[in-house]
Design a protein around this motif. Sequence first.
Motif, PDB file in Angstrom:
ATOM      1  N   PHE A   9       0.863  -1.186   0.000  1.00  0.00           N
ATOM      2  CA  PHE A   9       0.000   0.000   0.000  1.00  0.00           C
ATOM      3  C   PHE A   9       0.892   1.226   0.000  1.00  0.00           C
ATOM      4  N   GLY A  10       0.973   1.883  -1.159  1.00  0.00           N
ATOM      5  CA  GLY A  10       1.824   3.064  -1.290  1.00  0.00           C
ATOM      6  C   GLY A  10       0.996   4.330  -1.153  1.00  0.00           C
ATOM      7  N   ALA A  69       1.977 -11.345   2.901  1.00  0.00           N
ATOM      8  CA  ALA A  69       2.519 -10.267   3.752  1.00  0.00           C
ATOM      9  C   ALA A  69       2.170  -8.929   3.111  1.00  0.00           C
ATOM     10  N   ILE A  70       1.932  -7.940   3.959  1.00  0.00           N
ATOM     11  CA  ILE A  70       1.484  -6.617   3.483  1.00  0.00           C
ATOM     12  C   ILE A  70       2.402  -5.524   4.039  1.00  0.00           C
ATOM     13  N   ASP A  71       2.772  -4.567   3.172  1.00  0.00           N
ATOM     14  CA  ASP A  71       3.459  -3.378   3.688  1.00  0.00           C
ATOM     15  C   ASP A  71       2.562  -2.161   3.479  1.00  0.00           C
ATOM     16  N   GLY A  72       2.726  -1.174   4.367  1.00  0.00           N
ATOM     17  CA  GLY A  72       1.942   0.055   4.250  1.00  0.00           C
ATOM     18  C   GLY A  72       2.837   1.267   4.411  1.00  0.00           C
ATOM     19  N   THR A  73       2.284   2.445   4.160  1.00  0.00           N
ATOM     20  CA  THR A  73       3.085   3.660   4.315  1.00  0.00           C
ATOM     21  C   THR A  73       3.416   3.854   5.796  1.00  0.00           C
ATOM     22  N   ALA A 148      -0.635  -1.191   7.712  1.00  0.00           N
ATOM     23  CA  ALA A 148      -0.337  -2.593   7.369  1.00  0.00           C
ATOM     24  C   ALA A 148      -0.915  -3.545   8.420  1.00  0.00           C
ATOM     25  N   ASP A 149      -0.910  -3.131   9.706  1.00  0.00           N
ATOM     26  CA  ASP A 149      -1.459  -3.979  10.781  1.00  0.00           C
ATOM     27  C   ASP A 149      -2.953  -4.198  10.540  1.00  0.00           C
ATOM     28  N   VAL A 226      -1.276 -18.556   5.607  1.00  0.00           N
ATOM     29  CA  VAL A 226      -1.008 -17.692   6.767  1.00  0.00           C
ATOM     30  C   VAL A 226      -0.781 -16.238   6.348  1.00  0.00           C
ATOM     31  N   VAL A 227      -1.136 -15.345   7.268  1.00  0.00           N
ATOM     32  CA  VAL A 227      -0.836 -13.925   7.073  1.00  0.00           C
ATOM     33  C   VAL A 227       0.343 -13.617   7.987  1.00  0.00           C
ATOM     34  N   CYS A 228       1.373 -12.996   7.417  1.00  0.00           N
ATOM     35  CA  CYS A 228       2.588 -12.712   8.185  1.00  0.00           C
ATOM     36  C   CYS A 228       2.605 -11.250   8.601  1.00  0.00           C
ATOM     37  N   ALA A 229       3.361 -10.968   9.639  1.00  0.00           N
ATOM     38  CA  ALA A 229       3.540  -9.574  10.040  1.00  0.00           C
ATOM     39  C   ALA A 229       4.197  -8.821   8.887  1.00  0.00           C
TER      40      ALA A 229
END
Length: 427
Positions: A9-10, A69-73, A148-149, A226-229
């Motif tokens: 997520f940018g 896995a997900i990253d966010g701003t 992201a959380d 699974v969803v990872c941190a």
Amino acid sequence: MNFYIGIDFGTSGGRLVITNIKGQIYGEAETPFPASSSPDEWPSIWKTTLFDLIAQIPLELRRQTQAIAIDGTSATALLCDYQGKPITSPLLYNDGRGAEMMAQLKAIAPANHPVLSATSSLAKLLWWEHHHSELSISFQPLYFLHQADWLGFLLHGKLGISDYHNTLKLGYDVIHLCYPSWLTNQVNCESNRLKLKLPKVVAPGTPISAITSEIAEQFNLPKHCVVCAGTTDSIAAFLASGATSPGEAVTSLGSTLVLKLLSHTPVNNARYGIYSHRLGNLWLTGGASNTGGAVLRAFFTDEELETLSEQINPNLSSPLDYYPLLKKGDRFPINDPELPPRLEPRPENSVEFLHGLLESIARIEAQGYQLLQQLGATPLTQVYTAGGGAKNQVWARMRERYLQVPMVKPIHTAAAYGAARLAMQNR
Ligand code: ADP
């Protein structure tokens, strides 16, 4: 075959990459955010974007997905109720309202700490505490989460979990792996009318939980997926490069110049805006300069940058010594809010002018890596390049002259690919 999904997520939208265990890409998806929306709509837009990205993956790949896995701003934060429902508009990564909390922040946090910025997650938390009554935020326990959380929660359903990249600017102690008492004393203080729950923190990439049965059914994903941190978008972009050893660095030649160097030791220096993220047993340190592609774009189109660069001999050094800035002031590698842009003398010949600009930015990049090393970072061994300027091979040769280390092509530059690499840790 087993597949791994990374979602980024940018600032302008979401991107997804799905890979096999070897990191080979099998599919990509992109969903831009709508051009205009009000802040209270952002959570629903993020949710729709997340679901839209997953729905774009071909069914046969989705059915064999093992981890996400997900990253966010970085420092985009939300306050949620016990069901994970946002109870007020999120505060975005660049929201500077926390500036009014700086005096309180300075009173509680140690000097030079990364929370000491108007846009930090902790500045946002304090701002919510301070303004809760006019925002009609009730006193029930509330969960403080990062973007992201919260997106991960939508998939795994476990509320209140984050990673130590997203929580660095909340004040989490990444050396001792706990919240420091100066922070918990403040958040749990009896006089606080707002009862906040700080997220439990795990290492980025740690499996949190399998997806909920609703998500498995809705998207035809396997129940055991699974969803990872997650992590932040800029660390995900670093991970995408393939850099893994101390001394390896990623320079981003985008609108600004951003350096990231993997080091045995952390380097923190608030004067130059330098801080370090933990990466397993290593540290990712770096800094950002206001010089970069935005200055090039003020003088040249992208097409001109290409054609004029081809006419430069990168083995010859330019006599022009610039400090290319759009307006006065830089922090790294020179900390001087009054530093004037230096773009004179300007030769009539555009090729010579561009040569001077590119070479000067290369010099500032080298100065940046020197500063990181002077402050204790592991010596530079090789540099990967990301951003719009990465395709300029003439520039790469000039930079190599200054950096004196090999320039390496990154495996990938998209943050979503870095997030997929995090998911792959759990094969
Ligand atoms: P952002 O930081 O805005 O995401 P990008 O990574 O998209 O930026 O890179 C855009 C920048 O790349 C522009 O500012 C532009 O000047 C620069 N750029 C584009 N093409 C070239 C080129 N051939 N050589 C050097 N710089 C370039």
